[in-house]
Design a protein around this motif. Structure first.
Motif, PDB file in Angstrom:
ATOM      1  N   THR A   1     -38.850 -30.416  44.396  1.00  0.00           N
ATOM      2  CA  THR A   1     -39.182 -30.069  43.007  1.00  0.00           C
ATOM      3  C   THR A   1     -39.477 -31.336  42.200  1.00  0.00           C
ATOM      4  OG1 THR A   1     -37.553 -28.285  43.235  1.00  0.00           O
ATOM      5  CG2 THR A   1     -38.414 -28.696  41.025  1.00  0.00           C
TER       6      THR A   1
ATOM      7  N   MET B   1     -42.922 -32.623  42.641  1.00  0.00           N
ATOM      8  CA  MET B   1     -43.941 -31.879  41.883  1.00  0.00           C
ATOM      9  C   MET B   1     -44.002 -32.393  40.445  1.00  0.00           C
ATOM     10  SD  MET B   1     -43.097 -28.083  43.323  1.00  0.00           S
ATOM     11  CE  MET B   1     -42.991 -27.809  45.094  1.00  0.00           C
TER      12      MET B   1
ATOM     13  N   LEU C   1     -41.838 -23.178  38.150  1.00  0.00           N
ATOM     14  CA  LEU C   1     -41.708 -23.371  39.597  1.00  0.00           C
ATOM     15  C   LEU C   1     -40.599 -22.478  40.148  1.00  0.00           C
ATOM     16  CD1 LEU C   1     -41.887 -27.274  39.660  1.00  0.00           C
ATOM     17  CD2 LEU C   1     -43.732 -25.694  40.239  1.00  0.00           C
ATOM     18  N   ASN C   2     -40.763 -22.019  41.367  1.00  0.00           N
ATOM     19  CA  ASN C   2     -39.717 -21.215  42.002  1.00  0.00           C
ATOM     20  C   ASN C   2     -38.616 -22.099  42.591  1.00  0.00           C
ATOM     21  OD1 ASN C   2     -39.067 -18.370  42.596  1.00  0.00           O
ATOM     22  ND2 ASN C   2     -38.978 -19.110  44.694  1.00  0.00           N
TER      23      ASN C   2
ATOM     24  N   ASN D   1     -49.648 -24.335  42.464  1.00  0.00           N
ATOM     25  CA  ASN D   1     -49.590 -24.305  41.002  1.00  0.00           C
ATOM     26  C   ASN D   1     -49.516 -25.711  40.416  1.00  0.00           C
ATOM     27  OD1 ASN D   1     -49.812 -21.539  40.703  1.00  0.00           O
ATOM     28  ND2 ASN D   1     -47.621 -21.201  40.951  1.00  0.00           N
ATOM     29  N   THR D   2     -48.833 -26.610  41.128  1.00  0.00           N
ATOM     30  CA  THR D   2     -48.781 -28.015  40.694  1.00  0.00           C
ATOM     31  C   THR D   2     -50.177 -28.636  40.773  1.00  0.00           C
ATOM     32  OG1 THR D   2     -46.485 -28.215  41.431  1.00  0.00           O
ATOM     33  CG2 THR D   2     -47.696 -30.267  41.115  1.00  0.00           C
TER      34      THR D   2
ATOM     35  N   MET E   1     -42.735 -25.462  49.888  1.00  0.00           N
ATOM     36  CA  MET E   1     -42.964 -24.332  48.991  1.00  0.00           C
ATOM     37  C   MET E   1     -44.431 -24.354  48.549  1.00  0.00           C
ATOM     38  SD  MET E   1     -42.505 -21.696  47.241  1.00  0.00           S
ATOM     39  CE  MET E   1     -40.889 -21.016  46.995  1.00  0.00           C
TER      40      MET E   1
ATOM     41  N   THR F   1     -46.620 -22.174  47.419  1.00  0.00           N
ATOM     42  CA  THR F   1     -47.062 -21.562  46.153  1.00  0.00           C
ATOM     43  C   THR F   1     -46.842 -22.519  44.990  1.00  0.00           C
ATOM     44  OG1 THR F   1     -46.368 -19.438  47.070  1.00  0.00           O
ATOM     45  CG2 THR F   1     -46.861 -19.477  44.724  1.00  0.00           C
ATOM     46  N   ASP F   2     -45.659 -23.145  44.951  1.00  0.00           N
ATOM     47  CA  ASP F   2     -45.368 -24.100  43.880  1.00  0.00           C
ATOM     48  C   ASP F   2     -46.310 -25.294  43.928  1.00  0.00           C
ATOM     49  OD1 ASP F   2     -43.351 -22.572  42.850  1.00  0.00           O
ATOM     50  OD2 ASP F   2     -41.696 -23.821  43.558  1.00  0.00           O
ATOM     51  N   TRP F   3     -46.619 -25.748  45.133  1.00  0.00           N
ATOM     52  CA  TRP F   3     -47.541 -26.894  45.259  1.00  0.00           C
ATOM     53  C   TRP F   3     -48.942 -26.513  44.774  1.00  0.00           C
ATOM     54  CZ3 TRP F   3     -46.467 -31.719  45.279  1.00  0.00           C
ATOM     55  CH2 TRP F   3     -45.270 -32.177  45.850  1.00  0.00           C
TER      56      TRP F   3
END
Length: 389
Positions: A148, A151, A66-67, A41-42, A35, A37-39
């Protein structure tokens, strides 16, 4: 799609709103970031902690949404268009113990509660699924949870590396769970535990490690908790209560001018994939689920101690308990009145939407997610809508 599906839930028809849930394995054994995008943002979060937060003289607050572990919308056309896809890489899937995965027991379709049947049908889950399919959906979901977790681990590591971990409170929670084929459903929109019972983990200074609190609490408690942490007076008119007394094991009545928190938690849902307004009261070992006006659709009562999988509805067997819980629920919310206003809202919004499209509304519906069912007998479904209006 979701709006039109929710507005027309009172119409007397059944239309699939989702593609059949599926799994997809991508990448290779070393593919850590699925994922992306989540990474990203992390990464931003970690950099902010290391470059900005470390220099602050005042306390900071950081929010990261997170998504994951949310299923992905499928890009496929045809039969699986728009279906939810549980997607991961071999790197994460190898962390899942397939042997430990429990296959949920299903009631037969004929035995299902009518609202559950509607949910299962609209989620395209009433057909046959092999044990392997169900196990895979659950395994891929757990793999997404593992990603998740990684992250969260990056953020905890960044706080540790900067010396901030010992003076930072971390709250980890979610907006909903994932049924992952429990009760012949996936996704959310349900009061069953898989959907409505979410994680709530708190760590920080002054909090005991490995301490599990058995009280039922709610997401409405997060806001007053954060005010409490920041030493901002908590307004008296909030629905929620600060969790700090529970976390620090103080007597709540002394700690809060409002007295102790209620022994119940309330949840309600009025959206798509459910053909009724749904209300849940959770207190002690009991979960009470009631619909619309509390009488036209049978309620459900589960003893979560004896029946954690929620397979046996005890509502008829324990009418006194049902009456008592319903009385508490009605003292909190006049739910028949709320349901009635929701029905009126749905109808008025559908009428406005239909009028904005003129004669074209039916062909627009035909291009929403349920188009395959709608096109099989367009006239029949149009007539059902006219009758409802």
């Amino acid at each position: 799609s979701n709006r039109v599906e929710a507005w027309t839930r009172d119409v007397n028809f059944l239309l699939r709103q989702e593609g059949r849930p599926m799994v997809k394995l991508i990448g290779h054994r070393k593919q850590f970031r699925v994922m992306e995008t989540d990474w990203r943002n992390t990464d931003k979060t970690v950099n902010w902690i290391k470059e900005e937060a470390v220099n602050f003289t005042q306390p900071f607050i950081l929010y990261l949404g997170l998504n994951l572990p949310h299923p992905y919308p499928s890009p496929y056309a045809g039969e699986n268009f728009g279906s939810s896809t549980f997607l991961t890489s071999p790197y994460w899937l190898e962390k899942v113990n397939y042997e430990a995965i429990k296959i949920p027991k299903w009631s037969s379709v004929s035995e299902m509660h009518p609202v559950d049947y509607y949910s299962s049908y609209t989620k395209n889950c009433t057909g046959e699924f092999t044990k392997e399919e169900v196990r895979n959906i659950r395994a891929f979901y757990y793999a997404m949870c593992a990603e998740t977790d990684a992250m969260l681990g990056e953020i905890i590591s960044a706080l540790r590396d900067t010396g901030l971990l010992g003076k930072t409170i971390i709250i980890f929670t979610a907006d909903h769970g994932e049924l992952a084929m429990e009760h012949r459903q996936f996704y959310k929109m349900s009061m069953y535990e898989g959907s409505s019972h979410v994680p709530l983990l708190v760590m920080g200074p002054g909090l005991r490690e490995q301490h599990q609190i058995s009280n039922v609490v709610s997401l409405v408690d997060i806001y007053p908790t954060m005010l409490d942490i920041a030493r901002i007076p908590v307004p008296q008119n909030l629905s929620g209560y600060s969790l700090i007394p529970l976390l620090r094991e103080k007597a709540e009545s002394k700690a809060s001018p409002r007295g102790s928190r209620p022994s119940w938690v309330l949840s309600e849902f009025h959206g798509c994939n459910v053909n009724s307004s749904v209300y849940m009261l959770r207190t002690g070992k009991w979960k009470y689920i009631t619909y619309s006006d509390g009488s036209s659709v049978l309620p459900q009562l589960f003893d979560l101690t004896a029946d954690p999988d929620e397979l046996t509805n005890l509502a008829i067997k324990f009418p006194v308990t049902v009456h008592s819980l319903d009385k508490i629920l009605r003292s909190i919310v006049n739910y028949p009145k709320v349901s009635s206003s929701v029905q009126e809202y749905n109808k008025q919004h559908f009428i406005s939407w239909k009028q904005s499209l003129g004669h074209n509304y039916s062909s627009v519906i035909a291009n929403l997610r349920w188009h395959q069912d709608w096109l099989k007998d367009q006239k029949k479904y149009e007539n059902a809508i006219e009758k409802w209006l």
